[in-house]
Design a protein around this motif. Structure first.
Motif, PDB file in Angstrom:
ATOM      1  N   PHE A  56     -16.204 -43.814 -31.532  1.00 17.38           N
ATOM      2  CA  PHE A  56     -17.265 -43.588 -30.546  1.00 17.38           C
ATOM      3  C   PHE A  56     -18.586 -43.282 -31.239  1.00 17.38           C
ATOM      4  CE2 PHE A  56     -18.727 -42.835 -26.334  1.00 17.38           C
ATOM      5  CZ  PHE A  56     -19.760 -41.941 -26.483  1.00 17.38           C
ATOM      6  N   ARG A  57     -18.555 -42.446 -32.281  1.00 19.54           N
ATOM      7  CA  ARG A  57     -19.783 -42.133 -33.019  1.00 19.54           C
ATOM      8  C   ARG A  57     -20.356 -43.390 -33.671  1.00 19.54           C
ATOM      9  NH1 ARG A  57     -21.333 -37.133 -33.963  1.00 19.54           N
ATOM     10  NH2 ARG A  57     -19.993 -35.424 -33.396  1.00 19.54           N
ATOM     11  N   TYR A  58     -19.500 -44.265 -34.173  1.00 20.63           N
ATOM     12  CA  TYR A  58     -19.945 -45.523 -34.782  1.00 20.63           C
ATOM     13  C   TYR A  58     -20.640 -46.397 -33.725  1.00 20.63           C
ATOM     14  CZ  TYR A  58     -19.703 -50.136 -36.918  1.00 20.63           C
ATOM     15  OH  TYR A  58     -20.023 -51.376 -37.402  1.00 20.63           O
ATOM     16  N   ILE A  59     -20.049 -46.508 -32.555  1.00 19.94           N
ATOM     17  CA  ILE A  59     -20.645 -47.293 -31.462  1.00 19.94           C
ATOM     18  C   ILE A  59     -21.990 -46.695 -31.055  1.00 19.94           C
ATOM     19  CG2 ILE A  59     -20.391 -47.850 -28.997  1.00 19.94           C
ATOM     20  CD1 ILE A  59     -17.367 -48.174 -29.566  1.00 19.94           C
ATOM     21  N   TYR A  60     -22.047 -45.377 -30.982  1.00 24.91           N
ATOM     22  CA  TYR A  60     -23.288 -44.702 -30.596  1.00 24.91           C
ATOM     23  C   TYR A  60     -24.399 -44.975 -31.618  1.00 24.91           C
ATOM     24  CZ  TYR A  60     -26.335 -40.970 -28.912  1.00 24.91           C
ATOM     25  OH  TYR A  60     -27.409 -40.263 -28.408  1.00 24.91           O
TER      26      TYR A  60
END
Length: 193
Positions: A134-138
């Motif tokens: 999720f942090r990577y996508i963000y």
């Protein structure tokens, strides 16, 4: 037709032909030649939700497509008239899109800060690798945003109101709301792709 006009028309035709052949130097020359027209169309309509830099990007795409279309089909009219009509059509389309968009009232927007992201991930019982994904996508989402979109998205999600952000960034609150909405749509696409 005067010799000067015939010569400039021939030079313009050569530029258009090279643009169709994907020559970036010719495209830059043609773009610079028509930049005053591009700016004039923006100033005529002056969509506050559409910053001039964003319009220039849209206009560059229109210029390329118009060059290809003109070269293949429409050399019976002057290119400047053909391009002007294409630019007017594009800015009218953008205006219609902006009017049709439903805006979310700022008071209904919930912040999405790192703290909120972590809390949501914990609440949803995500595994550590899910949180990392999720942090990577963000981060990818933030990199895909324009500077105005990123600032509007992060500052509104940090609790700042559009008027305060607009004052800080020297633009209109409507530009901030529009940039936030574009960023929100991008964020949703990144989440669900």
């Amino acid at each position: 037709m005067s010799k000067t006009h015939a010569k400039s028309t021939a030079q313009e035709s050569l530029l258009i032909e090279k643009v169709v052949e994907h020559d970036s130097v010719s495209f830059s020359k043609l773009y610079d030649q028509y930049l005053p027209l591009i700016c004039k169309v923006w100033y005529q309509f002056h969509l506050t939700e559409l910053p001039l830099e964003d319009w220039k990007q849209e206009a560059a795409v229109v210029l390329y497509r118009t060059s290809c279309s003109y070269y293949n089909h429409c050399q019976s009219v002057r290119f400047c008239w053909y391009l002007r009509q294409a630019l007017l059509n594009k800015i009218r389309d953008l205006y219609r899109q902006q009017v049709a968009k439903k805006r979310i009232p700022v008071e209904n927007v919930e912040p999405i800060t790192d703290l909120h992201i972590d809390q949501r991930l914990v609440d949803a019982h995500f595994r550590p690798d899910d949180a990392s994904e999720f942090r990577y996508i963000y981060r990818q989402f933030l990199q895909s945003c324009s500077l105005l979109e990123r600032d509007a998205f992060t500052m509104i999600n940090s609790g700042h109101c559009p008027e305060e952000i607009a004052h800080r960034l020297s633009c209109s609150p409507l530009s901030i709301r529009s940039a936030f909405e574009r960023a929100r749509q991008k964020f949703l696409r990144y989440l669900y792709e």
